[in-house]
Design an enzyme around this catalytic site. Structure first.
Site, short mmCIF file in Angstrom:
data_model
loop_
_atom_site.label_atom_id
_atom_site.label_comp_id
_atom_site.label_asym_id
_atom_site.label_seq_id
_atom_site.Cartn_x
_atom_site.Cartn_y
_atom_site.Cartn_z
N MET A 26 0.85 -1.20 0.00
CA MET A 26 0.00 0.00 0.00
C MET A 26 0.88 1.25 0.00
O MET A 26 0.42 2.34 0.33
CB MET A 26 -0.95 0.00 1.20
CG MET A 26 -1.92 -1.19 1.15
SD MET A 26 -3.42 -0.95 2.12
CE MET A 26 -2.76 -0.70 3.73
N HIS A 33 9.50 -3.50 3.42
CA HIS A 33 9.06 -3.71 2.03
C HIS A 33 10.26 -3.96 1.12
O HIS A 33 10.23 -4.83 0.25
CB HIS A 33 8.33 -2.46 1.49
CG HIS A 33 7.06 -2.12 2.20
ND1 HIS A 33 6.92 -1.00 2.98
CD2 HIS A 33 5.85 -2.74 2.22
CE1 HIS A 33 5.69 -0.93 3.45
NE2 HIS A 33 5.02 -1.97 3.01
N LYS A 144 5.82 -11.22 7.24
CA LYS A 144 5.26 -11.97 8.37
C LYS A 144 4.73 -11.05 9.47
O LYS A 144 4.12 -11.50 10.42
CB LYS A 144 6.33 -12.88 8.99
CG LYS A 144 6.59 -14.14 8.22
CD LYS A 144 7.39 -15.07 9.12
CE LYS A 144 7.91 -16.26 8.37
NZ LYS A 144 8.72 -17.11 9.26
N VAL A 172 11.09 -6.97 9.55
CA VAL A 172 12.28 -6.14 9.72
C VAL A 172 12.01 -5.18 10.88
O VAL A 172 10.93 -4.59 10.96
CB VAL A 172 12.61 -5.37 8.42
CG1 VAL A 172 13.81 -4.44 8.62
CG2 VAL A 172 12.87 -6.36 7.29
N LEU A 180 9.01 -2.54 11.79
CA LEU A 180 8.79 -1.43 10.86
C LEU A 180 7.36 -1.51 10.31
O LEU A 180 6.87 -2.57 10.00
CB LEU A 180 9.80 -1.47 9.72
CG LEU A 180 11.27 -1.33 10.12
CD1 LEU A 180 12.14 -1.09 8.87
CD2 LEU A 180 11.50 -0.20 11.12
N SER A 181 6.73 -0.36 10.23
CA SER A 181 5.35 -0.29 9.75
C SER A 181 5.10 1.12 9.23
O SER A 181 5.62 2.09 9.79
CB SER A 181 4.39 -0.57 10.91
OG SER A 181 3.09 -0.08 10.60
N SER A 182 4.27 1.22 8.20
CA SER A 182 3.94 2.55 7.69
C SER A 182 3.25 3.37 8.77
O SER A 182 3.32 4.59 8.77
CB SER A 182 3.02 2.43 6.48
OG SER A 182 3.67 1.66 5.49
O1 PAF Z 1 -0.11 -5.68 3.55
C1 PAF Z 1 -0.54 -4.79 2.80
O2 PAF Z 1 0.14 -3.81 2.52
C2 PAF Z 1 -1.93 -4.92 2.21
O3 PAF Z 1 -2.80 -5.52 3.11
C3 PAF Z 1 -1.96 -5.65 0.85
C4 PAF Z 1 -1.49 -7.09 0.98
C5 PAF Z 1 -1.07 -4.91 -0.14
C6 PAF Z 1 -3.38 -5.67 0.30
O4 PAF Z 1 -3.90 -4.39 0.14
#
Ligand code: PAF
Length: 274
Positions: A26, A33, A144, A172, A180-182
């Site tokens: 996203m 990522h 994960k 990570v 780490l997360s947005s």
């Molecule tokens: O993990 C994410 O970023 C979202 O849930 C995904 C898998 C891209 C689906 O919108």
């Protein structure tokens, strides 16, 4: 890196591209990522990433509108990571008409995160199946950190006989352990300093389980109490079977500890395998 927003153009570009490896996102990309993008390279010939903030998986009072959108910075990171193709559809590209046919995951969609985010996993499964149909990858990678999401997607892929190998990438973490997360970008300075407590607690429960402690409910209860004492609002801390995310049913089951808790206005999730 080539960028496409239209489904037809993307399909045409992916003809004769060999083995396609896909990493859906996203956006607002971080090192977690990018690690998936780098791993993707080893699985095939053409690495395709997608960026799409999927309205279907957000509840009415969730952060769809304020979800960070950092398209240009994301493109730079993807290009530097060696991604070949980026699919970045608009909402009209992906949902040209209301999405009335959806994927309804079974009971797993109602447990853990699903209990607190009704409809979330329906939205995830629906967009992922649609993206799979558009990109037609042979391999797809998911982090994960979203443990339950990874399981929903693995099970959907197996049960619907999609010819796609689903690969899970390790979480990570920042040096202090925070996954780490947005959404970490929403944290104030003080909240950011407090946030690693979640990983420390999960690690402590993992160590107790490894040492043979089977007082699952007590371990969960103590963790929730410690979080809440420190000002968090906890949705769950749960010891579960890795195989199906149900509570442990007996001896010799591989376990995972999963948690979701809110620090200020930011909901953080994390998990650890035992
Ligand atoms: O993990 C994410 O970023 C979202 O849930 C995904 C898998 C891209 C689906 O919108």
């Amino acid at each position: 890196m080539d960028i496409y927003s239209g489904v037809a153009e993307l399909r045409a570009a992916l003809r004769n591209c060999g083995r396609i490896v896909f990493v859906p996102t996203m956006g607002n990309l971080h090192a977690g990522h990018i690690s998936l993008m780098t791993q993707a390279r080893a699985h095939g010939d053409t690495v395709v990433a997608s960026i799409f903030v999927n309205r279907l998986q957000f509840g009415p009072n969730e952060d769809f509108d304020k979800y960070p959108r950092t398209f240009q910075a994301d493109c730079d990171k993807l290009a530097a990571a060696g991604v070949d193709v980026l699919f970045a559809p608009t909402e009209t590209d992906l949902y040209p008409e209301p999405q009335e046919y959806t994927v309804e995951p079974p009971a797993i969609q109602h447990m853990l995160d699903g209990e607190f985010r009704p409809g979330h996993f329906r939205g995830v499964a629906t967009v992922v199946l649609k993206l799979f149909n558009i990109v037609q990858p042979q391999v797809a990678l998911f982090g994960k950190k979203d443990y339950q999401q990874l399981m929903v997607i693995r099970n959907m892929t197996r049960q619907l006989a999609l010819p796609i190998n689903i690969v899970g990438g390790e979480t990570v973490r920042a040096e202090d352990g925070l996954a780490l997360s947005s959404r970490n970008g929403y944290l104030s300075v003080a909240e950011r300093a407090e946030a690693p407590r979640l990983h420390r607690l999960l690690s402590r429960i993992r160590d107790a389980l490894r040492a043979g402690d089977t007082r699952y409910a007590e371990l969960e209860r103590m963790a929730v109490a410690e979080l809440d004492q420190a000002g968090w609002k906890t949705d769950y801390v749960a010891v579960r079977q890795q195989s199906d995310l149900n509570p442990p049913s007996g001896a010799r089951q591989a376990l995972a500890v999963l948690a979701a808790s809110r620090l200020g206005n930011t909901r953080l999730i994390d998990n650890i395998e035992v």
